[in-house]
Design an enzyme around this catalytic site. Structure first.
Site, PDB file in Angstrom:
ATOM      1  N   LYS A  56      -2.928   0.714  13.638  1.00 11.43           N
ATOM      2  CA  LYS A  56      -2.684  -0.742  12.115  1.00 11.43           C
ATOM      3  C   LYS A  56      -1.301  -1.121  12.932  1.00 11.43           C
ATOM      4  O   LYS A  56      -1.601  -2.768  12.995  1.00 11.43           O
ATOM      5  CB  LYS A  56      -2.675  -0.380  11.047  1.00 11.43           C
ATOM      6  CG  LYS A  56      -3.906   0.090  10.054  1.00 11.43           C
ATOM      7  CD  LYS A  56      -2.961   0.808   8.763  1.00 11.43           C
ATOM      8  CE  LYS A  56      -4.921   1.888   8.291  1.00 11.43           C
ATOM      9  NZ  LYS A  56      -5.014   1.898   7.295  1.00 11.43           N
ATOM     10  N   GLN A 100      -0.600   5.340   3.759  1.00 16.62           N
ATOM     11  CA  GLN A 100      -1.747   5.781   4.486  1.00 16.62           C
ATOM     12  C   GLN A 100      -2.648   6.804   3.282  1.00 16.62           C
ATOM     13  O   GLN A 100      -1.383   7.448   3.143  1.00 16.62           O
ATOM     14  CB  GLN A 100      -1.126   5.525   5.549  1.00 16.62           C
ATOM     15  CG  GLN A 100      -1.721   6.605   6.573  1.00 16.62           C
ATOM     16  CD  GLN A 100      -3.492   5.395   6.656  1.00 16.62           C
ATOM     17  OE1 GLN A 100      -3.472   4.620   7.627  1.00 16.62           O
ATOM     18  NE2 GLN A 100      -4.020   6.626   6.377  1.00 16.62           N
ATOM     19  N   ASP A 123      -5.091  -3.125   1.232  1.00 21.34           N
ATOM     20  CA  ASP A 123      -6.500  -2.277   1.288  1.00 21.34           C
ATOM     21  C   ASP A 123      -7.360  -2.303  -0.060  1.00 21.34           C
ATOM     22  O   ASP A 123      -8.301  -1.427   0.403  1.00 21.34           O
ATOM     23  CB  ASP A 123      -5.842  -0.930   0.897  1.00 21.34           C
ATOM     24  CG  ASP A 123      -5.604  -0.108   2.214  1.00 21.34           C
ATOM     25  OD1 ASP A 123      -6.174  -0.641   3.246  1.00 21.34           O
ATOM     26  OD2 ASP A 123      -4.504   0.595   2.583  1.00 21.34           O
TER      27      ASP A 123
END
Ligand code: NDP
Length: 285
Positions: A56, A100, A123
């Site tokens: 990422k 995460q 997200d």
């Protein structure tokens, strides 16, 4: 007689296309004196998470946006993590926040997700983002299903009016996938572990999406001749080899198009995260 080869849907190439488009957008913003920054939080050092987080950050570098990295120790308390998220919610220079997953067991993931300001929820996991998707309002969309829509569209595969069957109903893949396909005017069926006669259900699909997490479960007898098959799975087989939920070798001869693993859906997830980051810069200028 020679059979037609299935088209291999190349997620690597398509994701690169998207990243190059984003690179141009980022450069244009920069020229206008604006910066975009993603904050990435990792708790502990789960090896798979380390790989995802590294990719990422590399993606941010590639398109030319900033990333702030918070690597917290495994024993971080929930309160400490929530405090950091609240601080980042307030920071004007942070456009997007990503935590995460999975988190260590002593931390409540739902509470963490709910603490991220929905306008920074790149997200797309916040209940407000999911609700907005459900009722057709603007909001961030979960990256993997959004990437699958891009794979289909950029491969010239028509979605409207098609029978789509998704195997798997998780919050991050199956359910948002169903909502996105519905938004594209498909007829959508969601199958799961309690579905009866799964093969009969999946054989109805013009577009079959496997998000099960079971190595090579979807064999040729689950697939209608000429279907498009999208394999979301990232699994290790008995020889520790990376493989999808679809048995590629038996399905490829039956279908009209298929995504490989690796190199199919996987690279699209990061491309769509970067897309969401660029969008967040418009929402949080
Ligand atoms: P989950 O484990 O959260 O969900 C799996 C789903 O599959 C559940 O809904 C479950 O049903 C269903 N299922 C399990 N076994 C069967 C079965 N025998 N028959 C029918 N349905 C079944 O997984 P995720 O959605 O998070 O992930 C799915 C796969 O995709 C994994 O391999 C994961 O690694 C991969 N993945 C890949 C990403 C990418 O970027 N390419 C991103 C995210 C995930 P029930 O609800 O009834 O239990």
């Amino acid at each position: 007689m020679e059979r037609d080869m299935a088209k291999i849907i190349d997620g690597k190439t398509i994701s690169l296309q998207i990243k190059d488009e984003l690179k141009e957008r980022a450069a244009a913003l920069k020229a206008a004196g604006k910066t975009v920054t993603l904050a990435v939080i990792q708790v502990g050092n789960n090896p798979a998470s380390c790989v995802y987080v590294r990719n990422k950050k590399k993606g941010c570098e590639y398109i030319g946006i900033g990333s702030l990295s918070y690597e917290l120790p495994e024993e971080t308390t929930e309160e400490e993590l929530l405090a950091l998220i609240r601080e980042l919610n307030q920071k004007k220079e942070v456009n997007g926040i990503l935590v995460q997953l999975p988190l260590p067991k002593h931390i409540d993931e739902d509470r963490v997700i709910k603490t991220i300001d929905p306008i920074k929820d790149v997200d797309g996991f916040h209940p407000q983002s999911v609700g907005a998707l459900c009722i057709g309002q603007p909001g961030f969309v979960s990256c993997t299903p959004a990437g699958i829509i891009q794979l289909l569209k950029r491969s010239g595969i028509e979605i409207a009016g098609k029978e789509c069957v998704i195997v798997g109903r998780s919050n991050i893949v199956g359910k948002p996938m169903a909502l996105l396909l519905l938004r594209e005017n498909a007829t959508v069926t969601i199958a799961h572990s309690k579905t009866k006669n799964l093969k009969e259900v999946t054989k109805r699909a013009d577009i079959l999406i496997a998000a099960v997490g079971k190595p090579r479960m979807i064999t040729a007898d689950y697939v209608k001749e000429g279907a498009v098959v999208i394999d979301v799975g990232i699994n290790r087989d008995e020889n520790n080899k990376l493989c999808g939920d679809v048995d590629f070798d038996s399905v490829e001869p039956v279908c009209s198009a298929i995504t490989p693993v690796p190199g199919g859906v996987g690279p699209m997830t990061i491309a769509m995260l970067l897309y969401n980051c660029m969008e967040s810069s418009a929402i949080n200028p």
